[in-house]
Design a protein around this motif. Structure first.
Motif, PDB file in Angstrom:
ATOM      1  N   THR A 125      -4.061  -1.497   5.593  1.00 25.49           N
ATOM      2  CA  THR A 125      -4.843  -2.725   5.457  1.00 25.49           C
ATOM      3  C   THR A 125      -6.221  -2.559   6.082  1.00 25.49           C
ATOM      4  O   THR A 125      -7.238  -2.936   5.480  1.00 25.49           O
ATOM      5  CB  THR A 125      -4.103  -3.901   6.122  1.00 25.49           C
ATOM      6  OG1 THR A 125      -2.819  -4.024   5.510  1.00 25.49           O
ATOM      7  CG2 THR A 125      -4.873  -5.189   5.963  1.00 25.49           C
ATOM      8  N   ARG A 126      -6.277  -1.966   7.279  1.00 29.99           N
ATOM      9  CA  ARG A 126      -7.579  -1.727   7.917  1.00 29.99           C
ATOM     10  C   ARG A 126      -8.434  -0.785   7.084  1.00 29.99           C
ATOM     11  O   ARG A 126      -9.646  -0.976   6.958  1.00 29.99           O
ATOM     12  CB  ARG A 126      -7.384  -1.159   9.318  1.00 29.99           C
ATOM     13  CG  ARG A 126      -7.028  -2.187  10.348  1.00 29.99           C
ATOM     14  CD  ARG A 126      -7.221  -1.650  11.765  1.00 29.99           C
ATOM     15  NE  ARG A 126      -6.586  -0.364  11.978  1.00 29.99           N
ATOM     16  CZ  ARG A 126      -5.405  -0.194  12.561  1.00 29.99           C
ATOM     17  NH1 ARG A 126      -4.737  -1.234  13.007  1.00 29.99           N
ATOM     18  NH2 ARG A 126      -4.906   1.017  12.717  1.00 29.99           N
ATOM     19  N   GLU A 184      -0.325  -1.638   8.592  1.00 25.84           N
ATOM     20  CA  GLU A 184      -1.522  -2.121   9.288  1.00 25.84           C
ATOM     21  C   GLU A 184      -2.696  -1.160   9.103  1.00 25.84           C
ATOM     22  O   GLU A 184      -3.828  -1.584   8.878  1.00 25.84           O
ATOM     23  CB  GLU A 184      -1.245  -2.309  10.784  1.00 25.84           C
ATOM     24  CG  GLU A 184      -0.237  -3.393  11.101  1.00 25.84           C
ATOM     25  CD  GLU A 184       1.202  -2.907  10.938  1.00 25.84           C
ATOM     26  OE1 GLU A 184       1.422  -1.675  10.948  1.00 25.84           O
ATOM     27  OE2 GLU A 184       2.086  -3.764  10.780  1.00 25.84           O
ATOM     28  N   HIS A 204       0.807  -1.216   0.000  1.00 28.11           N
ATOM     29  CA  HIS A 204       0.000   0.000   0.000  1.00 28.11           C
ATOM     30  C   HIS A 204       0.839   1.264   0.000  1.00 28.11           C
ATOM     31  O   HIS A 204       0.359   2.317  -0.347  1.00 28.11           O
ATOM     32  CB  HIS A 204      -0.937   0.011   1.207  1.00 28.11           C
ATOM     33  CG  HIS A 204      -1.825  -1.189   1.264  1.00 28.11           C
ATOM     34  ND1 HIS A 204      -2.776  -1.445   0.309  1.00 28.11           N
ATOM     35  CD2 HIS A 204      -1.889  -2.211   2.130  1.00 28.11           C
ATOM     36  CE1 HIS A 204      -3.390  -2.560   0.601  1.00 28.11           C
ATOM     37  NE2 HIS A 204      -2.874  -3.049   1.699  1.00 28.11           N
ATOM     38  N   HIS A 233      -8.373  -0.347   3.784  1.00 34.30           N
ATOM     39  CA  HIS A 233      -8.872  -1.049   2.600  1.00 34.30           C
ATOM     40  C   HIS A 233      -9.971  -2.047   2.970  1.00 34.30           C
ATOM     41  O   HIS A 233     -10.959  -2.180   2.247  1.00 34.30           O
ATOM     42  CB  HIS A 233      -7.724  -1.749   1.873  1.00 34.30           C
ATOM     43  CG  HIS A 233      -6.853  -0.812   1.114  1.00 34.30           C
ATOM     44  ND1 HIS A 233      -7.216  -0.226  -0.073  1.00 34.30           N
ATOM     45  CD2 HIS A 233      -5.632  -0.323   1.391  1.00 34.30           C
ATOM     46  CE1 HIS A 233      -6.267   0.567  -0.498  1.00 34.30           C
ATOM     47  NE2 HIS A 233      -5.286   0.528   0.384  1.00 34.30           N
ATOM     48  N   GLN A 234      -9.813  -2.741   4.085  1.00 37.97           N
ATOM     49  CA  GLN A 234     -10.854  -3.668   4.520  1.00 37.97           C
ATOM     50  C   GLN A 234     -12.137  -2.921   4.864  1.00 37.97           C
ATOM     51  O   GLN A 234     -13.238  -3.366   4.536  1.00 37.97           O
ATOM     52  CB  GLN A 234     -10.383  -4.473   5.724  1.00 37.97           C
ATOM     53  CG  GLN A 234      -9.345  -5.512   5.374  1.00 37.97           C
ATOM     54  CD  GLN A 234      -8.774  -6.182   6.609  1.00 37.97           C
ATOM     55  OE1 GLN A 234      -8.996  -5.731   7.732  1.00 37.97           O
ATOM     56  NE2 GLN A 234      -8.019  -7.254   6.404  1.00 37.97           N
TER      57      GLN A 234
END
Length: 101
Positions: free
Chosen positions: A56-57, A53, A44, A59-60
């Motif tokens: 990732t959070r 991290e 990312h 995008h989720q």
């Protein structure tokens, strides 16, 4: 004498233009080098200051929001998706706009 001074002025102007071009190229390279602060293995990147991290959070969360929005849209607009028998359940009319009696 006049032509000598003109040649000297044109030469100095050319030298100044070349120096500005070189300085601009150096500044662009420096800015491009500063923008690449992400580690090579990071998918990312950290262009916006996010850690791996946090990215990732983020995008989720965006994917989950998209799934919820799609499910709500399907429930409100697609015929045959609504399994519950609610009064006023008409496809094509969003839930917020339906008139209940």
């Amino acid at each position: 004498m006049f032509w000598t001074m003109m040649a000297l002025a044109v030469g100095l102007a050319g030298l100044a233009a070349a120096a500005l071009a070189v300085a601009g190229r150096w500044a662009r390279k420096r800015r491009a080098g500063l923008a690449r602060t992400a580690p090579v293995g990071d998918l990312h990147g950290s262009l916006y200051g996010l850690t791996a991290e946090e990215a990732t959070r983020f995008h989720q969360s965006a994917r989950e929001h998209g799934r919820l929005h799609h499910a709500r849209w399907s429930r409100d607009y697609l015929p045959g998706v609504a399994y519950e028998a609610l009064p006023g359940r008409v496809s094509g009319i969003p839930r917020a706009l339906r008139v209940r009696r």
